[in-house]
Design a protein around this motif. Structure first.
Motif, PDB file in Angstrom:
ATOM      1  N   UNK A 150       0.836  -1.190   0.000  1.00 43.59           N
ATOM      2  CA  UNK A 150       0.000   0.000   0.000  1.00 43.59           C
ATOM      3  C   UNK A 150       0.875   1.246   0.000  1.00 43.59           C
ATOM      4  N   UNK A 151       0.485   2.255  -0.756  1.00 42.72           N
ATOM      5  CA  UNK A 151       1.264   3.487  -0.729  1.00 42.72           C
ATOM      6  C   UNK A 151       1.180   4.147   0.638  1.00 42.72           C
ATOM      7  N   UNK A 152       2.266   4.796   1.024  1.00 45.93           N
ATOM      8  CA  UNK A 152       2.275   5.474   2.304  1.00 45.93           C
ATOM      9  C   UNK A 152       1.429   6.734   2.272  1.00 45.93           C
ATOM     10  N   UNK A 153       1.427   7.420   3.393  1.00 40.18           N
ATOM     11  CA  UNK A 153       0.671   8.663   3.477  1.00 40.18           C
ATOM     12  C   UNK A 153       1.268   9.698   2.529  1.00 40.18           C
ATOM     13  N   UNK A 154       0.424  10.525   1.924  1.00 42.17           N
ATOM     14  CA  UNK A 154       0.951  11.541   1.002  1.00 42.17           C
ATOM     15  C   UNK A 154       1.919  12.479   1.712  1.00 42.17           C
ATOM     16  N   UNK A 155       2.981  12.812   1.037  1.00 39.50           N
ATOM     17  CA  UNK A 155       3.935  13.759   1.581  1.00 39.50           C
ATOM     18  C   UNK A 155       3.373  15.180   1.463  1.00 39.50           C
ATOM     19  N   UNK A 156       4.074  16.111   2.085  1.00 35.85           N
ATOM     20  CA  UNK A 156       3.630  17.501   2.025  1.00 35.85           C
ATOM     21  C   UNK A 156       3.634  18.010   0.588  1.00 35.85           C
ATOM     22  N   UNK A 157       4.639  17.614  -0.181  1.00 30.47           N
ATOM     23  CA  UNK A 157       4.704  18.044  -1.583  1.00 30.47           C
ATOM     24  C   UNK A 157       3.527  17.482  -2.369  1.00 30.47           C
ATOM     25  N   UNK A 158       3.179  16.219  -2.112  1.00 32.62           N
ATOM     26  CA  UNK A 158       2.039  15.609  -2.806  1.00 32.62           C
ATOM     27  C   UNK A 158       0.731  16.300  -2.439  1.00 32.62           C
ATOM     28  N   UNK A 162      -1.872   6.983  -7.276  1.00 33.08           N
ATOM     29  CA  UNK A 162      -0.999   6.671  -6.139  1.00 33.08           C
ATOM     30  C   UNK A 162      -0.981   5.180  -5.861  1.00 33.08           C
ATOM     31  N   UNK A 163      -2.131   4.539  -5.981  1.00 35.54           N
ATOM     32  CA  UNK A 163      -2.159   3.098  -5.738  1.00 35.54           C
ATOM     33  C   UNK A 163      -1.373   2.345  -6.808  1.00 35.54           C
ATOM     34  N   UNK A 164      -1.477   2.789  -8.051  1.00 33.62           N
ATOM     35  CA  UNK A 164      -0.698   2.155  -9.104  1.00 33.62           C
ATOM     36  C   UNK A 164       0.788   2.374  -8.883  1.00 33.62           C
ATOM     37  N   UNK A 165       1.155   3.600  -8.479  1.00 36.37           N
ATOM     38  CA  UNK A 165       2.566   3.889  -8.247  1.00 36.37           C
ATOM     39  C   UNK A 165       3.113   3.074  -7.084  1.00 36.37           C
ATOM     40  N   UNK A 166       2.278   2.837  -6.069  1.00 36.72           N
ATOM     41  CA  UNK A 166       2.711   2.040  -4.934  1.00 36.72           C
ATOM     42  C   UNK A 166       2.467   0.560  -5.108  1.00 36.72           C
ATOM     43  N   UNK A 167       1.982   0.163  -6.278  1.00 31.99           N
ATOM     44  CA  UNK A 167       1.685  -1.241  -6.577  1.00 31.99           C
ATOM     45  C   UNK A 167       0.722  -1.819  -5.545  1.00 31.99           C
TER      46      UNK A 167
END
Length: 520
Positions: free
Chosen positions: A77-85, A196-201
């Protein structure tokens, strides 16, 4: 306590069973042995674990105890969005809200919008989307659009959505468009989440949610649903194998069927197609047209090809990219089978607009696949795409239809159409009605380009029929251009500026007294 390694093949998306544990030391002496046979803590593991001692089997019998490897879903699972995201998301949503909501009530409702708004008003009044309110018949295509009970025979969800907003905020042009603009804004956010889910596989298929989404899509526009639902399912099967067609998928399809079949029985979705020729000889050209629209407006195929080569096979090898590509292609192919052939030349590619988020994700994924290894190439390609798109000629190398040349800028045209909407025949007709109409009058607007369309009478035949009934007809020439469409969502047919040398629109007011009067 020493955990023994788990040797059995396991599904990655399920928790690993608890390991076998050997009791060593003082606990072993209690049983008179240095090693006690461990207790199996997982029933599933007990069925598949190799047998001990004299019960041990070998060869083909032993191999049968190993479960068949099943396709699995990635669970990272992708982590929590960063501040930049988070900042980037706020900027994207802010720009989307500006483009979707600015001037939303300025251009007048055109054909399809007006139909949905009027049906929403009737739904608010009668509780059902009736096409007849006692004075007006809301139907673009005559009796093809409704049944013997005067109920609208196509998707109902937009009518109820508009009725709800009318009840909350009052009736008006802005209110009629607001729910759909908000849906568009939500689509931007959902596309970000999916990316984001695709990027985090970490993409997992919730098939019951899939079934509910397909049901909602059917009640928004069943032509879109007819292309999307089988494309998503077929895209998964083609990229992950037939084993992915499991009970979860069957449950999702069952949920979709429960939501759609009752309406399908009452209002057969493709019944109106029998009113026109079903010749599919132009199917290849229509398919090429839709692919060309995607190529020109959002998914530059030459750019994708270049990025695929630079990615060195990583893009093609990724399961998510193949699934997106297959789904997009199948949606285009199926949409041209479910569309009415005589309408496809009018609607363009709006009936595959549901795959535009997938096309955007595929393009973004292609860029990200080579971003780290070839940043200079990415910067150059993105720069070329943005610069040439500003000049109306994107990286697809396919110039806009009817607008050749590099001096016309798409983004500038779009901004100008927002700030100064084109004045058209609807504006002229509405302004005339507001000033000159009285109870009992009827308005007839001839459409020279629609004569004979689905049995529509010509202007001359209509006027002769009125004269035979002893009704008076007043002819008015309005101060507005006679444009075929005042506003279209399809970019090649959308007017960003009022064209020159267009004749004024002509309308007829029908009353009870005989005669023909012409006024300007």
């Amino acid at each position: 306590m020493t955990p023994l390694p788990c040797k059995q093949p396991l599904r990655v998306d399920s928790p690993c069973p608890q390991p076998l544990v050997a009791k060593i030391g003082p606990a072993a002496s209690e049983h008179g042995a240095g090693l006690v046979r461990p207790r199996v803590l997982s029933r599933r593991f007990a069925r598949t674990a190799p047998q001990m001692g004299r019960h041990k089997r070998s060869g083909r019998a032993a191999r049968r105890t190993v479960p068949r490897q099943e396709p699995f879903e990635p669970t990272q699972q992708p982590g929590s969005p960063t501040l930049v995201e988070r900042i980037a998301l706020c900027v994207i949503l802010g720009l989307a809200a500006l483009l979707l909501l600015y001037g939303l009530g300025a251009p007048r409702l055109w054909q399809d919008e007006a139909e949905t708004a009027l049906l929403g008003r009737n739904t608010l009044r009668f509780g059902l989307p009736r096409v007849w309110d006692g004075n007006n018949l809301v139907a673009q295509f005559y009796a093809i659009d409704f049944d013997s009970h005067l109920l609208f025979g196509k998707s109902w969800l937009p009518s109820y959505l508009v009725a709800g907003f009318f009840a909350l905020f009052g009736q008006g042009t802005f209110t009629a468009r607001l729910p759909f603009a908000l849906c568009g804004l939500m689509t931007v956010w959902l596309t970000w989440r999916l990316g984001r889910k695709l990027a985090g596989d970490g993409l997992r298929w919730g098939w019951l949610r899939f079934g509910a989404a397909i049901g909602l899509l059917f009640h928004v526009n069943y032509l879109v649903c007819g292309a999307t639902a089988p494309s998503v399912v077929a895209g998964r099967v083609l990229t992950r194998g037939w084993r992915s067609f499991d009970r979860r998928l069957v449950a999702g399809l069952f949920a979709a069927a429960v939501l759609t079949i009752p309406f399908f029985i009452c209002f057969p979705p493709f019944a109106f197609a029998a009113e026109a020729a079903t010749d599919l000889s132009d199917y290849p050209s229509r398919t090429a047209w839709v692919l060309g629209d995607l190529n020109r407006c959002l998914l530059p195929l030459p750019g994708i090809a270049i990025l695929s080569v630079l990615a060195g096979g990583r893009l093609v090898g990724a399961g998510w990219s193949r699934r997106l590509a297959v789904t997009i292609l199948l949606s285009v192919l199926l949409s041209n089978l479910t569309l009415w052939p005589r309408l496809v030349m009018i609607i363009g590619f709006r009936y595959v607009i549901n795959i535009l988020p997938l096309a955007a994700l595929l393009f973004a994924g292609a860029i990200c696949s080579v971003r780290k290894t070839r940043p200079a190439w990415i910067a150059g390609l993105v720069g070329i795409h943005l610069f040439t798109h500003l000049l109306g000629f994107p990286l697809s190398l396919w110039p806009p239809s009817g607008r050749p040349g590099l001096l016309r800028t798409d983004l500038y045209d779009y901004a100008e159409s927002l700030l100064r909407p084109v004045r058209g025949p609807i504006d002229g007709a509405v302004e005339f009605l507001q000033k000159n109409s009285k109870r009992g009058d009827f308005l007839f607007t001839p459409r020279r380009d629609w004569e004979g369309f689905i049995g529509a009478p010509s202007e001359q035949i209509f006027l002769e029929a009125l004269a035979s009934r002893g009704q008076a007809v007043e002819r008015f020439v309005l101060d507005a251009p006679d444009l075929p469409w005042q506003a279209r969502e399809y970019p090649p047919r959308h007017l960003f500026r009022t064209p020159a040398d267009v004749p004024p629109v002509v309308i007829y007011r029908i009353s009870a007294a005989p005669g023909l009067i012409e006024k300007k």
